[in-house]
Design an enzyme around this catalytic site. Structure first.
Site, PDB file in Angstrom:
ATOM      1  N   VAL A  46      28.061  15.638  26.157  1.00 28.01           N
ATOM      2  CA  VAL A  46      28.771  16.262  24.984  1.00 28.01           C
ATOM      3  C   VAL A  46      30.016  16.303  25.853  1.00 28.01           C
ATOM      4  CG1 VAL A  46      29.534  18.741  25.456  1.00 28.01           C
ATOM      5  CG2 VAL A  46      27.282  18.158  24.696  1.00 28.01           C
ATOM      6  N   CYS A  47      30.569  15.680  27.305  1.00 25.75           N
ATOM      7  CA  CYS A  47      32.027  15.783  27.899  1.00 25.75           C
ATOM      8  C   CYS A  47      32.585  14.587  27.629  1.00 25.75           C
ATOM      9  CB  CYS A  47      31.280  15.605  29.427  1.00 25.75           C
ATOM     10  SG  CYS A  47      30.483  16.798  30.185  1.00 25.75           S
ATOM     11  N   PRO A  48      32.281  13.060  27.015  1.00 30.30           N
ATOM     12  CA  PRO A  48      33.030  12.303  26.295  1.00 30.30           C
ATOM     13  C   PRO A  48      33.629  12.949  24.989  1.00 30.30           C
ATOM     14  CG  PRO A  48      30.667  11.809  26.502  1.00 30.30           C
ATOM     15  CD  PRO A  48      31.025  13.332  27.049  1.00 30.30           C
ATOM     16  N   LEU A  51      36.366  15.732  26.242  1.00 27.46           N
ATOM     17  CA  LEU A  51      37.704  14.462  26.824  1.00 27.46           C
ATOM     18  C   LEU A  51      38.465  14.240  25.832  1.00 27.46           C
ATOM     19  CD1 LEU A  51      36.041  13.882  30.090  1.00 27.46           C
ATOM     20  CD2 LEU A  51      37.701  15.494  29.448  1.00 27.46           C
TER      21      LEU A  51
END
Length: 187
Positions: A46-48, A51
């Site tokens: 999920v993080c990329p 970001l």
């Protein structure tokens, strides 16, 4: 989690930004609007997406006078490696702060102590270094940068227009409210 209307605490950390390692402190957030965008870890799922979404909105945020600081408990070296190996992360121009000992993450009360990872947390900080808004979601719930932009515009409007507030779903240019005794029970 009573951080709203509190001043950010001192920190000093290394970050990766636009091909260079830089030092970042709380002073870098003063005098402008800032977003501290915490996420659990580099090289995840999920993080990329989050970001990258912030990166896609970074030019607009810059026009609004907003600086972005992404923060995870990874090192600045790991941030560089991720930046160099991912097309999504490669488009990031804002500072990617490494917080391997968790000082910044704990300052914002966003540390998962049992895991040593940051929560998925966003903080909007005014030019005086005071937290004006925050959002924390569960691990599997990604954030939306367009909603972040909307919240910052509302915070900037309220700061520039004392005595007015922005109702739910407020968009730039829409009607605001002027709280008064006459409004009580009429909304």
């Amino acid at each position: 989690m009573a951080l709203i209307n509190t001043k950010i605490r001192p920190f000093r950390a290394q970050a990766f930004k636009q091909g260079k390692f830089i030092e970042v402190t709380e002073a870098d957030a003063l005098g402008k609007w800032s977003v501290f965008f915490f996420y659990p870890a580099d090289f995840t799922f999920v993080c990329p997406t989050e970001l990258g979404d912030v990166a896609d909105n970074y030019a607009e945020l810059q026009k609004m006078g907003v600086e972005v600081f992404s923060v995870s408990t990874d090192t600045h070296f790991t941030h560089k490696a991720w930046h160099d190996s991912s097309d999504t992360i490669g488009k990031i121009e804002y500072a990617m702060i490494g917080d391997p000992v968790g000082i910044i993450t704990r300052n914002f009360d966003a540390m998962r102590e049992e895991e040593g990872l940051a929560d998925r947390a966003t903080f909007i900080v005014d030019p005086d270094g005071v937290i004006q808004a925050m959002e924390i979601t569960a691990e599997g719930i990604g954030r939306d940068a367009s909603n972040l932009v909307r919240k910052i515009k509302a915070a900037q409007y309220v700061r520039a227009h004392p005595g007015e507030v922005c109702p739910a779903k407020w968009q730039e240019g829409a009607e605001t409210l002027a709280p008064s005794l006459d409004l009580v029970g009429k909304i």
